[in-house]
Scaffold this active site. Structure first.
Site, PDB file in Angstrom:
ATOM      1  N   SER A 156      67.447  16.012  41.373  1.00 14.16           N
ATOM      2  CA  SER A 156      66.841  15.009  42.258  1.00 14.16           C
ATOM      3  C   SER A 156      65.355  15.322  42.367  1.00 14.16           C
ATOM      4  O   SER A 156      64.909  16.383  41.937  1.00 14.16           O
ATOM      5  CB  SER A 156      67.476  15.081  43.648  1.00 14.16           C
ATOM      6  OG  SER A 156      66.948  16.187  44.375  1.00 14.16           O
ATOM      7  N   ASP A 157      64.584  14.420  42.956  1.00 12.34           N
ATOM      8  CA  ASP A 157      63.230  14.810  43.329  1.00 12.34           C
ATOM      9  C   ASP A 157      63.324  15.457  44.717  1.00 12.34           C
ATOM     10  O   ASP A 157      64.393  15.511  45.327  1.00 12.34           O
ATOM     11  CB  ASP A 157      62.260  13.632  43.273  1.00 12.34           C
ATOM     12  CG  ASP A 157      60.817  14.119  43.140  1.00 12.34           C
ATOM     13  OD1 ASP A 157      60.563  15.319  43.363  1.00 12.34           O
ATOM     14  OD2 ASP A 157      59.934  13.310  42.825  1.00 12.34           O
ATOM     15  N   TRP A 158      62.187  15.933  45.193  1.00 11.52           N
ATOM     16  CA  TRP A 158      62.133  16.713  46.428  1.00 11.52           C
ATOM     17  C   TRP A 158      62.774  15.942  47.594  1.00 11.52           C
ATOM     18  O   TRP A 158      62.258  14.919  48.020  1.00 11.52           O
ATOM     19  CB  TRP A 158      60.671  17.029  46.748  1.00 11.52           C
ATOM     20  CG  TRP A 158      60.472  17.964  47.882  1.00 11.52           C
ATOM     21  CD1 TRP A 158      60.356  17.639  49.200  1.00 11.52           C
ATOM     22  CD2 TRP A 158      60.357  19.391  47.818  1.00 11.52           C
ATOM     23  NE1 TRP A 158      60.188  18.759  49.958  1.00 11.52           N
ATOM     24  CE2 TRP A 158      60.168  19.857  49.133  1.00 11.52           C
ATOM     25  CE3 TRP A 158      60.403  20.311  46.764  1.00 11.52           C
ATOM     26  CZ2 TRP A 158      60.021  21.215  49.422  1.00 11.52           C
ATOM     27  CZ3 TRP A 158      60.245  21.653  47.064  1.00 11.52           C
ATOM     28  CH2 TRP A 158      60.058  22.092  48.388  1.00 11.52           C
TER      29      TRP A 158
ATOM     30  N   SER B 215      64.995  13.913  47.671  1.00 13.38           N
ATOM     31  CA  SER B 215      65.198  12.472  47.443  1.00 13.38           C
ATOM     32  C   SER B 215      66.622  12.036  47.754  1.00 13.38           C
ATOM     33  O   SER B 215      66.884  10.847  47.896  1.00 13.38           O
ATOM     34  CB  SER B 215      64.792  12.068  46.025  1.00 13.38           C
ATOM     35  OG  SER B 215      65.674  12.580  45.058  1.00 13.38           O
TER      36      SER B 215
END
Ligand code: BGC
Length: 735
Positions: free
Chosen positions: A265-267, A269
């Site tokens: 995932s992104d930070w 997210s």
């Protein structure tokens, strides 16, 4: 100390990768599996204890070598199964040695340069215990307001695919298990660059056809190039945030592309699925992300908190979790971490050693784009000069020249333009320096008096202006992309002195320069060039070598033209000079139809200030004799297009020869030009070279209305030229 499972497995030399991973998996508890799917930030106070418990698969942002080795020791010796950690870090354009920002590297149009920057970044990062970078960012970026354009490889799918693949090769090397390789990550999948109005994290609405033809090709290219991981974007794609977007992550990435690496995932997210208004709570966010195929959660802990109950309640099945965990374990295996969890440093590698600095200088030199050069301005000759005024807030600032994402840089080891120019000219030229403005954003003009005095008494003024590092990058977007602060006023003040002006711009994005260009004699656009900005720029200013970079992104005249890119559609009413009417030339109460009725603005020309692919040289290149070997080719065949390029000036130099095509009629309208090839060639003065591009009909394919990747028969135009707005033209037909 009990022998843990990995040690036992290590002894089982005969096990191949699949058997090793499945054997390990078969011994894992559910908690340990979810642990592998969890990435902790290094400041998490429970980090050590959690690693011991098997709750951590990866750590982000730890770069202290001793700490990393200690964490790896705990993971591999003190956790029940002894599974080592992925150690992630944003190694975006260098680690200790900083190379040009990715957008700058893209201006080199050189797969060799881009690969070598990534190779060295990997060596330095691996030397510090990092084994995974969150790069390359291959988001097609057509909005210079967006701060993250700095991290991108520009506006074009072909260029971005070629350079992004080279970057992956540089990071990952021949073999991930080598102690100089790190795993790469294709990000941000997908469409993030289309954030509305260039505001970071914003909504994207991209029709599927455009998504497939423009935004996805670089990701497909990187999947094919073997990139180890993908990162799911923060952004909301057509109403479904990517982190919960099963269509994109499962149907396209896994099924269509058969991608076998893992998705992070992104930070936070996954928790942001709640903020997006897509999920009501963390349980639903964990469910959606997991169903969509996000294998590892970055920074937040919705998986750890919710997957156990989701599995118990049969909402998520354990077979799916096993597949996800296997992907993560497989990368650990490929990286050789089960054999050598500790820092894979070679004592021979020194960060910022001369070899690395030379490569950084080379990359910066090839990234600079010469946008303007009045006759006899550049190159400077130190024998003809007696004094030089170096002016500007970016002339002597080792930090600001590095740009965004430089956590691990050593700014005090940067060589600035001022220092490099001084050492280049030695005692033969008097070099005087004034900042003019305290920072690039400054409005206080008190420094103008000193700056203009210096300029007045000098033969030439070299202005080093642009954007300081903080003005581009993540969350650093601008609605106005002129030179910030009072830099234009500074240029005007120096202009009044009558001293010739050479403008060097360091910036993280295209800058609107229309008002500035007439006031200066030469413009060298340097992006944020990195540690070796000074030596690279000094060499170019004094003609040790010719500028050879070309724009990887269109430069608009004014921000109101955005988005402006070369691969536009023709529209039903394309603009042209014959019908263009400027706002100042409109007669009072002129009839509507006198305005040309084409797709343009009244208050600016429809063309960009500088087109994609543009860049001048100290020599002149002449393009002649375009030839196509066959005017008609069948599906499955190739066409060869050649042209002769001659260096008709006096300077040995490199030229980036570009091939564009246009598919004249498509079942889905096609762009007016598409880059299909480029070659960086070296031509000594007076010499010529024939350049050949071979295009297979498969390379002419696009996604049609049924989203089928297909080449349609018909007529194609082809150009070989020095930028997207010029070139010799020919045509061929596919039957
Ligand atoms: C960025 C990513 C980055 C991650 C980890 C996020 O805010 O969008 O590109 O890799 O942080 O630092």
């Amino acid at each position: 100390m009990p022998v843990n499972v990995c040690q036992q497995l290590n002894n089982t030399k005969s096990l191949d990768k699949e058997s090793y991973v499945s054997s390990l998996l078969s011994q894992m508890t559910l908690r340990e599996k979810i642990g592998q799917m969890s990435q902790f930030n290094n400041d998490n106070e429970k980090l050590t204890a959690s690693i011991k418990m098997g709750d951590v698969g990866s750590v982000i942002n730890e770069v202290n070598l001793e700490t990393i080795n200690e964490l790896q020791r705990i993971a591999s010796q003190e956790s029940r199964l002894g599974i080592p950690l992925l150690v992630g870090r944003d190694v975006i354009h260098g680690f200790n040695t900083i190379f040009p920002i990715p957008l700058g590297q893209a201006a080199s149009w050189s797969t060799e340069i881009v690969e070598s920057c990534a190779t060295i970044a990997a060596i330095e990062a691996a030397n510090n215990g990092v084994n995974w970078t969150f790069a390359p960012m291959i988001d097609i970026s057509r909005d210079p307001r967006w701060g993250r354009i700095a991290e991108s490889l520009g506006e074009d799918p072909y260029l971005c695919s070629a350079l992004g693949s080279a970057m992956v090769k540089g990071f990952q090397g021949e073999n991930l298990a080598d102690n100089t390789s790190i795993a790469a990550c294709a990000k941000h999948f997908a469409g993030y660059g289309a954030s509305e109005s260039g505001r970071d994290y914003n909504t994207t609405n991209i029709p599927e056809n455009e998504l497939r033809n423009v935004y996805l090709p670089p990701f497909k290219a990187l999947a094919d190039a073997g990139v180890s991981t993908f990162m799911a974007s923060f952004s909301d794609l057509n109403g479904v945030p990517v982190t919960g977007n099963s269509w994109l992550l499962n149907d396209i990435l896994r099924e269509e592309w058969q991608y076998t690496g893992f998705v992070v995932s992104d930070w936070e997210s996954i928790t942001q699925l709640i903020t997006h208004g897509f999920c009501a709570d963390t349980e639903s966010a964990a469910f959606e992300a997991c169903q969509a195929g996000v294998d590892m959660e970055m920074a937040s802990n919705t998986y750890a908190k919710n997957l156990p109950s989701l599995i118990q309640n049969n909402k998520v099945n354990i077979e799916q979790i096993d597949i996800m965990v296997s992907r993560i374990l497989t990368l650990k295996f490929d990286l050789g971490l089960f054999e050598t969890p500790y820092t894979r440093a070679t004592s021979a590698v020194e960060c910022l050693d001369n070899f690395h600095l030379d490569a950084a200088k080379q990359a910066a030199t090839k990234s600079c784009v010469l946008l303007k050069n009045n006759i006899q301005t550049l190159p400077l000759s130190k024998t003809e000069l007696t004094s030089l005024a170096v002016i500007g807030p970016l002339a002597d600032d080792g930090y600001e020249q590095l740009g965004t994402w430089v956590f691990d840089a050593k700014p005090n080891q940067s060589i600035t333009c001022l220092n490099a120019i001084k050492s280049h000219v030695g005692d033969s030229v008097e070099v005087k320096f004034s900042k003019g403005l305290a920072t690039s954003r400054s409005h206080n003009q008190d420094g103008f008096i000193e700056a203009t005095q210096l300029a007045h008494s000098a033969d030439v003024a070299v202005l080093i202006l642009g954007e300081e590092a903080i003005l581009s990058g993540e969350a650093h977007c601008r609605s106005n992309i002129d030179l910030p602060g009072c830099q234009e006023q500074l240029i005007n003040a120096i202009y009044e002195t009558g001293t010739p002006i050479i403008l060097v711009i360091m910036a993280g994005r295209p800058i609107t320069l229309e008002k500035v260009i007439p006031k200066v004699d030469a413009v060298l656009f340097a992006w944020h060039p990195g540690t070796m900005a000074g030596p690279a720029i000094a060499d170019l200013l004094f003609g040790e070598t010719s500028p050879s970079g070309k724009l990887p992104v269109t430069f608009p005249r004014t921000v109101g033209q955005v988005p402006l890119y070369y691969g536009q559609k023709n529209t039903g009413k394309p603009p042209c000079d014959a019908t263009f009417v400027d706002i100042n030339d409109i007669e009072v109460r002129a009839p509507q139809t006198s305005l040309g009725m084409t797709s343009t603005h009244l208050d600016t020309h429809f063309s960009p200030l500088f087109p994609f692919g543009f860049g001048l040289s100290y020599t002149q290149f002449e393009y002649e004799n375009i030839n196509v070997n066959r005017h008609v080719i069948k599906m499955g065949e190739s066409v060869e297009i050649t042209a002769t390029i001659s260096n008709i000036g006096n300077f040995d130099a490199e030229e980036i020869v570009q091939l564009y095509i246009r598919d004249l009629v498509g079942s889905v309208t096609r762009p007016i030009k598409e880059l299909k090839g480029f070659q960086r060639i070296y031509l000594p003065a007076g010499q010529s070279k024939s350049v050949l591009f071979k295009i297979h009909t498969d390379e002419l394919a696009f996604y049609d209305r049924q989203m089928k990747h297909t080449t349609e028969p018909g007529l194609f135009n082809a150009w070989i030229g020095s930028n997207s707005d010029t070139g010799l033209k020919t045509e061929f037909e596919v039957v």
